[in-house]
Enzyme design. Structure first.
Site, PDB file in Angstrom:
ATOM      1  N   SER A 146      -0.818  -8.841  -8.774  1.00 25.27           N
ATOM      2  CA  SER A 146      -1.513  -8.647 -10.038  1.00 25.27           C
ATOM      3  C   SER A 146      -3.015  -8.804  -9.866  1.00 25.27           C
ATOM      4  O   SER A 146      -3.496  -9.333  -8.867  1.00 25.27           O
ATOM      5  CB  SER A 146      -1.019  -9.672 -11.051  1.00 25.27           C
ATOM      6  OG  SER A 146      -1.492 -10.954 -10.689  1.00 25.27           O
TER       7      SER A 146
ATOM      8  N   SER B 190      10.392  -6.750  -3.296  1.00 21.88           N
ATOM      9  CA  SER B 190      10.349  -7.565  -4.516  1.00 21.88           C
ATOM     10  C   SER B 190      11.742  -7.936  -4.990  1.00 21.88           C
ATOM     11  O   SER B 190      12.691  -7.171  -4.833  1.00 21.88           O
ATOM     12  CB  SER B 190       9.659  -6.794  -5.639  1.00 21.88           C
ATOM     13  OG  SER B 190       8.328  -6.530  -5.304  1.00 21.88           O
TER      14      SER B 190
ATOM     15  N   GLU C  63      -3.014  -0.141   7.991  1.00 24.62           N
ATOM     16  CA  GLU C  63      -3.810   0.241   6.809  1.00 24.62           C
ATOM     17  C   GLU C  63      -5.283   0.240   7.214  1.00 24.62           C
ATOM     18  O   GLU C  63      -5.843  -0.788   7.545  1.00 24.62           O
ATOM     19  CB  GLU C  63      -3.534  -0.784   5.691  1.00 24.62           C
ATOM     20  CG  GLU C  63      -4.510  -0.765   4.530  1.00 24.62           C
ATOM     21  CD  GLU C  63      -4.559   0.583   3.861  1.00 24.62           C
ATOM     22  OE1 GLU C  63      -5.631   1.210   3.921  1.00 24.62           O
ATOM     23  OE2 GLU C  63      -3.548   0.991   3.260  1.00 24.62           O
TER      24      GLU C  63
ATOM     25  N   SER D 277      11.089   1.928  -5.931  1.00 21.06           N
ATOM     26  CA  SER D 277      10.889   3.330  -6.295  1.00 21.06           C
ATOM     27  C   SER D 277      11.800   4.209  -5.474  1.00 21.06           C
ATOM     28  O   SER D 277      12.000   3.967  -4.280  1.00 21.06           O
ATOM     29  CB  SER D 277       9.429   3.728  -6.045  1.00 21.06           C
ATOM     30  OG  SER D 277       8.578   2.968  -6.856  1.00 21.06           O
TER      31      SER D 277
ATOM     32  N   GLN E  39      11.504   1.024  -0.558  1.00 20.42           N
ATOM     33  CA  GLN E  39      11.144  -0.344  -0.182  1.00 20.42           C
ATOM     34  C   GLN E  39      12.152  -1.335  -0.734  1.00 20.42           C
ATOM     35  O   GLN E  39      12.814  -1.057  -1.725  1.00 20.42           O
ATOM     36  CB  GLN E  39       9.758  -0.686  -0.738  1.00 20.42           C
ATOM     37  CG  GLN E  39       8.766  -0.986   0.360  1.00 20.42           C
ATOM     38  CD  GLN E  39       7.387  -1.310  -0.151  1.00 20.42           C
ATOM     39  OE1 GLN E  39       7.187  -1.615  -1.311  1.00 20.42           O
ATOM     40  NE2 GLN E  39       6.420  -1.253   0.736  1.00 20.42           N
ATOM     41  N   GLY E  40      12.237  -2.491  -0.116  1.00 20.93           N
ATOM     42  CA  GLY E  40      13.113  -3.539  -0.646  1.00 20.93           C
ATOM     43  C   GLY E  40      12.477  -4.896  -0.405  1.00 20.93           C
ATOM     44  O   GLY E  40      12.979  -5.684   0.389  1.00 20.93           O
TER      45      GLY E  40
END
Lengths: 288, 383, 288, 383
Positions: D364, D128, D243, D160, D125-126
């Site tokens: 969060s 954040s 999802e 990741s 993923q890219g």
């Protein structure tokens, strides 16, 4: 597998809520008209799972959560269980050790005794108030000797309905707090826009969601004769008791000064939660 | 650093203890404000006659003028002896009186201070308003100047002892159209003045202790303004300088006694063998002990630097929440007897229900945390 | 009665902080120069309450809280106690059952054994890492047989200094989180302006204040031979352990992603807190 | 409402169980991303060959196209069999692939989807960025259009498997000066392209799982844009429609197993006689059960109405915090053995340290509570 109410269940729920909103508003919780019992009986809530109506426990739990939300008389629980598992007719009070809850207009009570459902006869006496302002009680001189019911499912049924009441009670407190947080302003803004209050409301919603979901599962487990039904009903009651107590406290905190008063309604769900926590509580060992 | 007291201080402690032991009323203080009035007045009179009224008031105003450590000792012994709460006299002794001492004219002082000390005049507060809550700057009760009178309209809420009080420390807006902290005045309001209506409010624990107060063209003399017209915010804040951190002492001793009582109960009823109960009681005992340490630290700070540190907000928040944890433990040990509570009872359930106020009144726990974060830690403002 | 540090104590504290900031910065917590021990010895921290220096425990606790804040070697505790209550000289490691903490450069350790302070001799072996990255450990094959010290005050002294370390550890986490909350921006504002974060920081400050205050009281109780000194030291350690763990966790949460990394420092106080919780923990019964 | 499964569904469950039982790798999946790569690829290949890759992908794209209840059953059995995490293939299978299915051109789909299913291409993923965190609208990585190429400069973080990945789903700002959600594009970035530097980041539990990625004039073809230039926000959001609430299943089963393991440990070591430990374990067991009920409810909602309700945020928050409570119980039962953890260990301590991410990554716990308060309860926005 389907854990959402179907259309028929939704329709019954809507009818239940409509009647309760009209006839059992929270601001009358401590002085309900004598006719209320007959009205409830007419709605059929005491016989949902008897042969005559033949609905399942899932539907019953759904409707009893609504009764719980309006702080309906706790004897609706004992009456429904007695109607299903004994020959008793009419109102049956709720026995809690030597305390008989909602003891008026009957001389029979039903409760759990060492985990088994049993019926108790008692002498009508002037009922006294209890902490829960909508529940009068008669305190017997000695622990009663119950006539135990043969069916072990009766105890599960009783525990399930108490859990449903506690779920409704938790939701009542959560909804009341959230409504207030939208309406009440401080520092020129609704208090619900402050993260501290918003997060308290969010946590109340989480607790409500958690216990309502487990209630559905537990009711289905009873309907489906799941081998873990004891665990699931125990878990539902425990989570619902916790939600009702914690939401009840948070509701008062969010209401601020007005929440401390007798005239506001914020204290009613908390007091009811304290009563329910003693009715068929779930012991630690039952979950392990 | 040390926690010992000097021989003179210890002797003073003996004096306090002796007097309290022989003078504490035998009967319990009634819970409802109106029933308690005679009791409160009689006890205040006794305190006054023995020289224990206004222990922190300067001697020239009839107080005892004790040093801060002596105040600590008196308050500790007072709580330890389980002496009654001063009840209806609380606002006059701890708030109205001190405000007058700092801000009032000589005539105002001469008239009011002795009555307060002797328990002859009961005072109540008039700060909070419906809709304003913790936000004093939102006051909307108005005072219109007409000749040498102020004509008051509006309402106040959460006024303890309003229906038995003689005077009220009333903060209102005397400058039309003024905003927030400006244009407020602090006045002495005669509670017997025509146009005042007091609506007592029952608490969820059953007793009536506070009230809503309505003002309908209530006229009070301009002479009753304290500290100057339009200066009400400064006057209200000035009372804080009187607060020396001793206010926590009585709470701390009381909480300590409550925890000891709960431990004794848990032992007597065999509940202490439950590890969960033992653990929670042990925790409460440690926390109550820490409150004493925090309070002592705060008082030492006052002695050393003349004013309490920002840590006072921490003591306030922690004590309030600790009190609630103690009260919850109290009802937990009761089991089903909790259900037998009824309005008017004075027991652990009453304390539990009443205790919700601790994190609401005088600035909610949320606002206390904002204050700690912003004023003590220097975090940027949220609002 | 006076629970604030006096001018002399404040001066010693300032000198301590200055030295630690220069010589023991947190970003070197896992690889400290070999000379650090000599430096600490030169600062006199191991002999504060010995006859030679004759300071009181209150002063010592004040300074050890600062050592704790910089995650100083835990053997400073055992070394100071050994210097005061035995003839041992030089570095003494900290014995925790069969684990010898900070075991390098010595073959003697001190710890509590059934509540009594005792000395242990052990064979120097290659030290292994522990969870706390600034503390290496040697694990013995069997529980050691300690030579117990005669003075019961030695155990109290040991417990007091561990409490001081935990207080400092709790404060380190709190300060780190608050600094980060002022600096780090999200949604165009410092995250510390959001109530949820602000209140976490406030709660960290409350916990720090609570345990530091009880530490002062406990230290004075030891100096003044208070009959309740056991309770007060036990309470201080318990409250400090809780504060160190909870602040340690909150610190990571406030740091967000960066708090999860090895290179950031946020994990160090939490890992130290976990180590300290095992050193002279306070049992429930000791407080009742 | 019922919790039973049909005979066909039960038969499907048997099939899942049988296949898993005979095919799960004997060795454990390595913890570090680079050591695990071969393992992950081999396992994905096996899943693909047996028809278990992309269970929720449409069949026309090579997926299994299972019904949602079948997905539940597969995921339950997968977790119950303690089958290995799909690791490096996670982003491709669960995120990149689905996004391509919804938004990509036929050519893009034809090239990438089979590679993902077979474990031949690893995706990362890219989203954040340092300084942007939970706030996708704050993306600052820039893409300048030059001819038929995009020239990329900037950096991403918390990626990741970046150092083993072949492709990245990269969201960047392709419109200079655009604000917030506008002017973003979703592109397929070749991780082997010149100008990319990957700086692996070690976690506080010791392994390297994510990385910072720097882009220094990295050139990728304009053809790699998915869903149109400037349309990146909509493309990124579209994946959410994929999802279906099944994502919680594996977590729930895993948590349930962990709690059962902890209860067994507590019994074996005699710790369960401590009322505090028994109580907390019982509570965890009840809570884990409730998560299954919540997940089933959510999935039933999807089946009935086509999309999950807002309650999904509640499951996300509760599961994350419950996981942390379980992990804390895990280390609590360990006692002092906790201290023997060292970087690289794969045990309860590793889970505990890793578990802090649950309330940080992907929004969060604070932001989850904002979402619940605002989107579900209708409270006014804070920011």
């Amino acid at each position: 597998m389907d854990l959402t109410p179907n259309d028929e269940q939704e329709a019954l729920r809507t009818a239940t809520v409509d009647w309760l909103a009209d006839n059992m508003p929270l601001d009358q919780a401590r002085t309900r008209p004598a006719s209320i019992w007959q009205g409830m009986e007419d709605m059929g809530w005491f016989g949902l799972t008897t042969g005559a109506m033949g609905l399942d426990h899932a539907t019953e739990a759904l409707l009893f959560a609504e009764l719980g939300r309006f702080l309906a008389p706790v004897s609706a629980i004992s009456t429904a269980v007695a109607a299903r598992w004994s020959d008793t007719e009419g109102k049956v009070a709720l026995a809690l050790g030597e305390r008989i809850l909602d003891s008026g207009d009957t001389e029979t009570a039903l409760g759990l005794f060492d985990g088994k459902a049993g019926l108790v006869s008692y002498q009508a006496a002037a009922a006294e108030p209890s902490l829960d302002l909508s529940t009068a009680q008669t305190i017997l001189d000695a622990a009663p000797e119950p006539a135990l019911l043969g069916e072990s499912e009766a105890a599960l049924h009783f525990r399930l309905l108490t859990a449903a009441y506690a779920v409704g009670c938790a939701e009542a407190a959560g909804a009341m707090a959230t409504e207030y947080a939208k309406m009440r302003e401080q520092f020129g803004k609704p208090i619900g826009s402050f993260q501290a209050i918003k997060h308290m409301c969010a946590d109340m919603a989480v607790r409500s969601q958690v216990c309502r979901s487990q209630l559905y599962y537990a009711a289905c487990a009873l309907d489906g004769e799941d081998p873990d039904v004891d665990f699931h009903i125990g878990a539902a009651k425990r989570l619902a008791d916790q939600a009702a107590l914690e939401n009840g406290r948070a509701n008062i905190q969010i209401h601020g000064g007005i929440g401390m008063t007798d005239e506001a309604l914020a204290h009613l769900p908390l007091k009811r939660a304290h009563l329910l926590q003693f009715v068929a509580p779930t012991a630690t060992a039952e979950l392990l | 650093m040390d926690i010992g007291f000097s021989p003179e201080e210890q002797e003073f402690r003996e004096q306090c203890r002796d007097w309290l032991q022989t003078h504490i009323p035998a009967e319990k203080r009634p819970l409802n404000a109106d029933e308690a009035l005679d009791f409160d007045k009689a006890w205040q009179r006794q305190l006054f006659e023995a020289g224990w009224a206004g222990i922190n008031w300067p001697e020239r105003y009839g107080g005892r003028g004790l040093s801060i450590v002596q105040q600590v000792i008196w308050l500790e012994e007072y709580a330890r002896a389980r002496a009654p709460w001063i009840g209806a006299n609380f606002v006059g002794i701890n708030h109205g009186g001190p405000t007058l001492i700092v801000n009032a004219s000589d005539a105002q002082k001469a008239f009011h201070l002795p009555k307060i000390l002797k328990g002859e005049a009961i005072w109540c507060q008039g700060f909070s308003e419906p809709g304003a809550g913790s936000d004093l700057a939102g006051i909307r009760t108005k005072g219109r100047i007409e000749g040498d009178e102020i004509v008051i309209n509006g309402s106040k809420i959460w006024t303890s002892f309003a229906h038995v009080a003689d005077y009220q420390e009333l903060v209102l807006r005397t400058e039309e159209g003024s905003q927030r902290h400006k244009g407020l005045s602090w006045v002495i309001c005669d509670m017997k003045a025509p146009g005042i209506t007091v609506r007592p409010i029952r608490k969820m624990s059953g007793q009536v202790e506070f009230a809503e107060v309505f003002y309908d063209d209530v006229r009070i003399p301009l002479d009753n303004v304290v500290g100057g017209l339009g200066n009400g915010w400064a006057v209200a804040m000035s009372t804080l300088s009187f607060e020396r951190g001793t206010g926590f002492i009585a709470d701390q001793v009381k909480q300590s006694q409550e925890v000891d009582d709960l431990i004794a109960t848990a032992r007597a009823e065999g509940l202490i063998t439950d590890d969960r109960i033992a653990e929670d009681l042990a925790q409460l005992k440690a926390e109550v002990s820490a409150v004493r340490a925090m309070t002592y630290r705060n008082i030492s700070e006052v002695e050393r630097r003349g004013q309490p540190g920002p840590e006072a907000s921490i003591i306030r928040l922690f004590t309030a929440e600790l009190g609630q944890r103690i009260e919850r433990m109290g009802i937990r040990l009761m089991g089903e007897r909790l259900l037998d509570f009824r309005y008017g009872d004075d027991d652990l359930v009453h304390d539990y229900l009443r205790g919700f106020a601790a994190t609401i009144a005088g600035g909610s726990a949320q606002i206390q945390r904002d204050i700690i974060g912003e004023r003590m830690l220097g975090l940027p403002r949220s609002r």
